[in-house]
Motif scaffolding. Structure first.
Motif, mmCIF file in Angstrom:
data_model
loop_
_atom_site.group_PDB
_atom_site.id
_atom_site.type_symbol
_atom_site.label_atom_id
_atom_site.label_comp_id
_atom_site.label_asym_id
_atom_site.label_seq_id
_atom_site.Cartn_x
_atom_site.Cartn_y
_atom_site.Cartn_z
ATOM 1 N N SER A 34 23.640 5.373 14.106
ATOM 2 C CA SER A 34 25.084 5.628 13.954
ATOM 3 C C SER A 34 25.233 6.592 12.850
ATOM 4 N N ASN A 35 24.322 7.616 12.844
ATOM 5 C CA ASN A 35 24.481 8.556 11.611
ATOM 6 C C ASN A 35 24.071 8.012 10.118
ATOM 7 N N ARG A 36 23.282 6.988 10.376
ATOM 8 C CA ARG A 36 22.940 6.594 8.926
ATOM 9 C C ARG A 36 21.135 6.601 9.222
ATOM 10 N N ILE A 37 20.501 6.803 7.687
ATOM 11 C CA ILE A 37 19.045 6.535 7.803
ATOM 12 C C ILE A 37 18.934 4.857 8.148
ATOM 13 N N GLN A 38 17.946 4.914 8.940
ATOM 14 C CA GLN A 38 17.661 3.458 9.475
ATOM 15 C C GLN A 38 16.406 3.075 8.862
ATOM 16 N N GLU A 39 15.371 3.558 9.308
ATOM 17 C CA GLU A 39 13.961 3.056 8.810
ATOM 18 C C GLU A 39 13.140 4.147 8.669
ATOM 19 N N VAL A 40 12.031 3.923 7.918
ATOM 20 C CA VAL A 40 10.952 4.957 7.794
ATOM 21 C C VAL A 40 9.663 4.131 8.402
ATOM 22 N N ARG A 41 9.117 4.675 9.554
ATOM 23 C CA ARG A 41 8.020 3.940 10.284
ATOM 24 C C ARG A 41 6.464 4.961 9.701
ATOM 25 N N ILE A 42 5.576 3.910 9.474
ATOM 26 C CA ILE A 42 4.360 4.525 8.955
ATOM 27 C C ILE A 42 3.167 3.777 9.838
ATOM 28 N N CYS A 43 2.441 4.509 10.446
ATOM 29 C CA CYS A 43 1.361 4.209 11.176
ATOM 30 C C CYS A 43 0.036 4.100 10.619
ATOM 31 N N LEU A 44 -0.546 3.005 10.830
ATOM 32 C CA LEU A 44 -1.802 2.309 10.129
ATOM 33 C C LEU A 44 -2.697 1.824 11.027
ATOM 34 N N SER A 45 -3.948 1.927 10.635
ATOM 35 C CA SER A 45 -4.859 1.396 11.572
ATOM 36 C C SER A 45 -5.014 0.036 11.600
ATOM 37 N N LYS A 46 -6.076 -0.726 12.165
ATOM 38 C CA LYS A 46 -6.063 -2.003 11.885
ATOM 39 C C LYS A 46 -6.885 -2.552 10.645
ATOM 40 N N ASP A 47 -7.230 -1.527 10.193
ATOM 41 C CA ASP A 47 -7.899 -1.733 8.624
ATOM 42 C C ASP A 47 -6.816 -1.147 7.699
ATOM 43 N N LEU A 48 -5.479 -0.757 8.106
ATOM 44 C CA LEU A 48 -4.436 -0.626 7.359
ATOM 45 C C LEU A 48 -4.698 1.176 6.715
ATOM 46 N N ASP A 49 -5.581 1.848 7.187
ATOM 47 C CA ASP A 49 -5.503 3.125 7.036
ATOM 48 C C ASP A 49 -4.573 4.198 7.519
ATOM 49 N N PRO A 50 -4.083 5.241 6.753
ATOM 50 C CA PRO A 50 -2.970 5.846 7.710
ATOM 51 C C PRO A 50 -3.634 6.840 8.924
ATOM 52 N N ILE A 51 -2.926 6.713 9.858
ATOM 53 C CA ILE A 51 -3.456 7.249 11.028
ATOM 54 C C ILE A 51 -2.506 8.115 11.643
ATOM 55 N N GLU B 296 11.749 11.582 4.615
ATOM 56 C CA GLU B 296 10.395 11.691 4.729
ATOM 57 C C GLU B 296 9.369 12.480 3.816
ATOM 58 N N GLU B 297 10.024 13.518 3.419
ATOM 59 C CA GLU B 297 9.403 14.339 2.336
ATOM 60 C C GLU B 297 9.346 13.397 0.979
ATOM 61 N N ALA B 298 10.269 12.582 0.753
ATOM 62 C CA ALA B 298 10.127 11.937 -0.392
ATOM 63 C C ALA B 298 8.907 10.901 -0.221
ATOM 64 N N PHE B 299 8.592 10.350 0.828
ATOM 65 C CA PHE B 299 7.568 9.277 1.126
ATOM 66 C C PHE B 299 6.243 10.016 1.012
ATOM 67 N N LEU B 300 6.415 11.387 1.661
ATOM 68 C CA LEU B 300 5.013 11.962 1.640
ATOM 69 C C LEU B 300 4.631 12.563 0.034
ATOM 70 N N SER C 296 0.935 -1.100 0.021
ATOM 71 C CA SER C 296 -0.098 -0.099 0.172
ATOM 72 C C SER C 296 0.932 1.343 0.168
ATOM 73 N N ILE C 297 2.296 1.132 0.211
ATOM 74 C CA ILE C 297 3.071 2.430 0.325
ATOM 75 C C ILE C 297 3.849 2.180 -0.833
ATOM 76 N N ASN C 298 3.857 3.480 -1.464
ATOM 77 C CA ASN C 298 4.787 3.601 -2.845
ATOM 78 C C ASN C 298 6.245 4.103 -2.125
ATOM 79 N N ARG C 299 7.320 2.923 -2.486
ATOM 80 C CA ARG C 299 8.651 3.611 -2.120
ATOM 81 C C ARG C 299 9.329 4.322 -2.963
ATOM 82 N N PRO C 300 9.916 5.460 -2.835
ATOM 83 C CA PRO C 300 10.393 6.650 -3.862
ATOM 84 C C PRO C 300 11.195 5.798 -4.808
ATOM 85 N N ALA C 301 10.761 5.806 -5.941
ATOM 86 C CA ALA C 301 11.900 5.254 -6.932
ATOM 87 C C ALA C 301 13.333 6.094 -7.060
#
Length: 215
Positions: free
Chosen positions: A177-194, A156-160, A134-139
């Protein structure tokens, strides 16, 4: 006597506070999901290469992999929940390696987090894949051919930009360690963005975080 009573109250308060973060909670008792997407080349540089993980092979071609789909409370999270569901088979975990890097990662994520979703292993993996898809990973990030340093906020801006259904308070970027680690996205139990809870939405503020290219 007063001192002894005071110590007892402090200990009781501490135990009560920690209980909400204890392992072995009831399956299905959570508020929302956190979809954690890890940038594989950075994870490999930090951990995976030392583990000789197949996720880090030169021909693996992994970018954003799904670290996990984590049941979350509004404050805190459950783990290793009591769940009578049958554990996933080897074929089921192997089938998740294309988005999770390895079958071992898929197994571990079920054991620690999936058991808390209140689903069978098959349904949890299906839900996790649906969330990932459901999430587009910036190409654009896959096209980098050399290591760069950039503000974490740029990720974050790229994902938005590529996911107009998301809002800034529902996405957070973490660093290690000064590296990008993760993008975390919050979703409802129905997988809607929240909106994320206060203990999730803690953005990395690094101005020059390392971002490695896909191998």
């Amino acid at each position: 006597m007063r001192l002894k009573s005071l110590i007892s109250l402090v200990l009781l308060s501490t135990l009560t506070a920690n209980a909400s973060f204890a392992e072995g909670e009831r399956a299905g008792d959570f508020d929302y999901y956190v979809l954690a997407l890890s940038w594989s080349p950075n994870w490999c540089a930090l951990e995976g290469d030392d583990r000789n993980s197949p996720q880090c092979d030169d021909d693996a071609d992994f970018g954003w992999v799904m670290h996990g789909l984590w049941p979350q409370y509004h404050r805190g999270w459950p783990s290793y929940c009591n769940n009578a569901a049958r554990p996933p088979s080897r074929s089921m975990t192997a089938a998740m390696a294309d988005i999770m890097g390895t079958s071992g990662s898929a197994w571990y994520q079920w054991k620690k987090h999936g058991t808390c979703a209140g689903l069978s292993a098959e349904d949890f993996y299906d839900t996790a894949r649906t969330a990932y898809d459901s999430i587009n990973r910036p190409a654009l990030l896959r096209k980098l051919d050399k290591q760069v340093t950039l503000p974490a906020s740029l990720i974050e801006e790229a994902f938005l930009k590529d996911n107009p259904q998301l809002e800034a308070d529902g996405v957070t970027v973490t660093c290690r360690s000064n590296r990008i680690q993760e993008v975390r996205i919050c979703l409802s139990k129905d997988l809607d963005p929240i909106k994320c809870g206060s203990d999730v939405i803690k953005d990395c503020t690094a101005k020059s975080a390392v971002f490695d290219p896909i191998r």
